[in-house]
Design a protein around this motif. Structure first.
Motif, PDB file in Angstrom:
ATOM      1  N   GLY A   1       0.782  -1.233   0.000  1.00 33.51           N
ATOM      2  CA  GLY A   1       0.000   0.000   0.000  1.00 33.51           C
ATOM      3  C   GLY A   1       0.808   1.274   0.000  1.00 33.51           C
ATOM      4  N   LEU A   2       2.118   1.196  -0.224  1.00 35.20           N
ATOM      5  CA  LEU A   2       2.947   2.398  -0.242  1.00 35.20           C
ATOM      6  C   LEU A   2       2.828   3.093  -1.596  1.00 35.20           C
ATOM      7  CD1 LEU A   2       5.062   3.869   1.604  1.00 35.20           C
ATOM      8  CD2 LEU A   2       6.810   2.769   0.184  1.00 35.20           C
ATOM      9  N   VAL A   3       2.609   4.417  -1.562  1.00 35.61           N
ATOM     10  CA  VAL A   3       2.496   5.217  -2.784  1.00 35.61           C
ATOM     11  C   VAL A   3       3.523   6.337  -2.712  1.00 35.61           C
ATOM     12  CG1 VAL A   3       1.008   6.711  -4.176  1.00 35.61           C
ATOM     13  CG2 VAL A   3       0.055   4.682  -3.062  1.00 35.61           C
ATOM     14  N   GLU A   4       4.268   6.492  -3.782  1.00 33.58           N
ATOM     15  CA  GLU A   4       5.322   7.506  -3.837  1.00 33.58           C
ATOM     16  C   GLU A   4       4.743   8.860  -4.229  1.00 33.58           C
ATOM     17  OE1 GLU A   4       8.369   7.953  -7.242  1.00 33.58           O
ATOM     18  OE2 GLU A   4       9.393   6.695  -5.749  1.00 33.58           O
ATOM     19  N   LEU A   5       5.236   9.920  -3.586  1.00 36.97           N
ATOM     20  CA  LEU A   5       4.845  11.290  -3.917  1.00 36.97           C
ATOM     21  C   LEU A   5       6.042  11.978  -4.569  1.00 36.97           C
ATOM     22  CD1 LEU A   5       2.952  12.340  -0.640  1.00 36.97           C
ATOM     23  CD2 LEU A   5       1.971  11.489  -2.774  1.00 36.97           C
ATOM     24  N   ASN A   6       5.951  12.183  -5.878  1.00 34.76           N
ATOM     25  CA  ASN A   6       7.010  12.865  -6.628  1.00 34.76           C
ATOM     26  C   ASN A   6       6.350  13.979  -7.444  1.00 34.76           C
ATOM     27  OD1 ASN A   6       9.427  13.556  -7.781  1.00 34.76           O
ATOM     28  ND2 ASN A   6       9.463  11.846  -9.232  1.00 34.76           N
TER      29      ASN A   6
ATOM     30  N   TYR B   1       0.420  17.601   1.291  1.00 33.97           N
ATOM     31  CA  TYR B   1       1.364  16.533   0.970  1.00 33.97           C
ATOM     32  C   TYR B   1       2.772  17.044   0.669  1.00 33.97           C
ATOM     33  CZ  TYR B   1      -2.985  13.951   0.392  1.00 33.97           C
ATOM     34  OH  TYR B   1      -4.213  13.380   0.600  1.00 33.97           O
ATOM     35  N   HIS B   2       2.948  18.359   0.572  1.00 32.38           N
ATOM     36  CA  HIS B   2       4.248  18.923   0.223  1.00 32.38           C
ATOM     37  C   HIS B   2       4.708  19.858   1.338  1.00 32.38           C
ATOM     38  CE1 HIS B   2       2.358  18.643  -4.058  1.00 32.38           C
ATOM     39  NE2 HIS B   2       2.678  17.447  -3.580  1.00 32.38           N
ATOM     40  N   GLU B   3       6.010  19.851   1.573  1.00 34.23           N
ATOM     41  CA  GLU B   3       6.616  20.769   2.537  1.00 34.23           C
ATOM     42  C   GLU B   3       7.627  21.643   1.797  1.00 34.23           C
ATOM     43  OE1 GLU B   3       9.308  20.728   6.624  1.00 34.23           O
ATOM     44  OE2 GLU B   3       8.215  18.927   5.993  1.00 34.23           O
ATOM     45  N   ALA B   4       7.358  22.945   1.768  1.00 34.16           N
ATOM     46  CA  ALA B   4       8.204  23.867   1.017  1.00 34.16           C
ATOM     47  C   ALA B   4       9.470  24.177   1.804  1.00 34.16           C
ATOM     48  CB  ALA B   4       7.439  25.146   0.705  1.00 34.16           C
TER      49      ALA B   4
ATOM     50  N   GLY C   1       8.030  12.109  -1.061  1.00 35.08           N
ATOM     51  CA  GLY C   1       7.144  11.778   0.052  1.00 35.08           C
ATOM     52  C   GLY C   1       6.450  10.448  -0.205  1.00 35.08           C
ATOM     53  N   TYR C   2       5.752   9.947   0.817  1.00 32.48           N
ATOM     54  CA  TYR C   2       5.083   8.653   0.685  1.00 32.48           C
ATOM     55  C   TYR C   2       3.786   8.655   1.490  1.00 32.48           C
ATOM     56  CZ  TYR C   2       9.474   6.897  -1.230  1.00 32.48           C
ATOM     57  OH  TYR C   2      10.589   6.716  -2.004  1.00 32.48           O
TER      58      TYR C   2
ATOM     59  N   LEU D   1       2.663   9.312   5.214  1.00 31.62           N
ATOM     60  CA  LEU D   1       3.798   8.876   6.026  1.00 31.62           C
ATOM     61  C   LEU D   1       4.859   9.964   6.122  1.00 31.62           C
ATOM     62  CD1 LEU D   1       4.572   5.163   5.041  1.00 31.62           C
ATOM     63  CD2 LEU D   1       3.596   6.018   7.170  1.00 31.62           C
ATOM     64  N   ARG D   2       5.137  10.601   4.977  1.00 32.82           N
ATOM     65  CA  ARG D   2       6.169  11.634   4.946  1.00 32.82           C
ATOM     66  C   ARG D   2       5.865  12.592   3.807  1.00 32.82           C
ATOM     67  NH1 ARG D   2      12.158   9.731   3.625  1.00 32.82           N
ATOM     68  NH2 ARG D   2      11.408   9.960   1.488  1.00 32.82           N
TER      69      ARG D   2
END
Length: 217
Positions: free
Chosen positions: A133-138, A148-151, A172-173, A180-181
């Motif tokens: 169930g892990l999804v990558e955030l790119n 979902y984003h940290e500037a 992120g994930y 998660l991150r």
């Protein structure tokens, strides 16, 4: 008085004694009998209540034992479930571990297969984590989303109409829909035009209702 008259008087006296009511019991005896009846009734009620109390105590102890057994059974089920989940994850990661060991076993100086081996390990690891169930955030070139984003930094750009991710410093994930991150990113923001004559000084946006640049330090 002759014998016949005496006999008649005696018969009348005997009839009077026979017809007279029996003597009543003294009050003390009646009270004693009533007290004995009350004591017997109280003893019977006390015995009944004691039996009922014993029955409820036995029922309570039985239910308490059943609940304790239920709690222990559920705790064991949770532990078994966790152990099975960990076993599945470790079992799926074992091939990745094997490939890492093979990559390290390559003799020094022969680096032709190192990159290919590392790429294979990375691909396998991503496949395993994706199954869980892990999804990558790119979010490169996507609109900035603070959920979902940290500037980490910002850059003004004339070609932008809204805040946009220019660079991803760290991916992120999410795991099964939960963050998660967050992704660490550099954000591009639309460049402000120069103020014309007669316009208000920068930072005096209260008059026209503007809130100013949210990315300003």
């Amino acid at each position: 008085m002759n014998e016949h008259e005496e006999k008649g008087i005696q018969e009348v006296q005997d009839e009077g004694e026979a017809s007279s009511p029996a003597e009543e019991s003294p009050p003390e005896e009646a009270a004693e009998v009533a007290g004995e009846s009350v004591d017997q009734a109280l003893q019977e009620e006390l015995a009944r209540l004691q039996d009922e109390l014993n029955r409820f105590r036995e029922l309570y102890l039985r239910k308490l034992a059943d609940f304790e057994n239920f709690r222990k059974r559920k705790e064991k089920e949770v532990e078994d479930f966790r152990a099975a989940a960990h076993a599945d994850l470790v079992r799926d990661v074992l091939p990745v571990l094997d490939n890492l060991e093979r990559a390290l076993a390559v003799p020094e100086g022969d680096g032709s297969g190192i990159r290919a081996g590392v790429e294979l390990v990375l691909r396998q690891l991503k496949d395993v984590l994706t199954r869980y169930g892990l999804v990558e955030l790119n979010p490169l070139a996507e609109a900035f989303d603070p959920r979902y984003h940290e500037a980490i930094a910002r850059q003004e750009r004339e070609d932008l109409q809204c805040d946009q991710v220019l660079e991803v410093l760290q991916k992120g994930y999410t795991l099964r829909g939960k963050l998660l991150r967050p992704a660490l990113v550099v954000v591009g923001v639309p460049k402000k035009g120069e103020s014309s004559e007669g316009s208000q000084e920068p930072g005096s946006g209260e008059a026209d209702g503007s809130r100013g640049d949210p990315w300003a330090p």
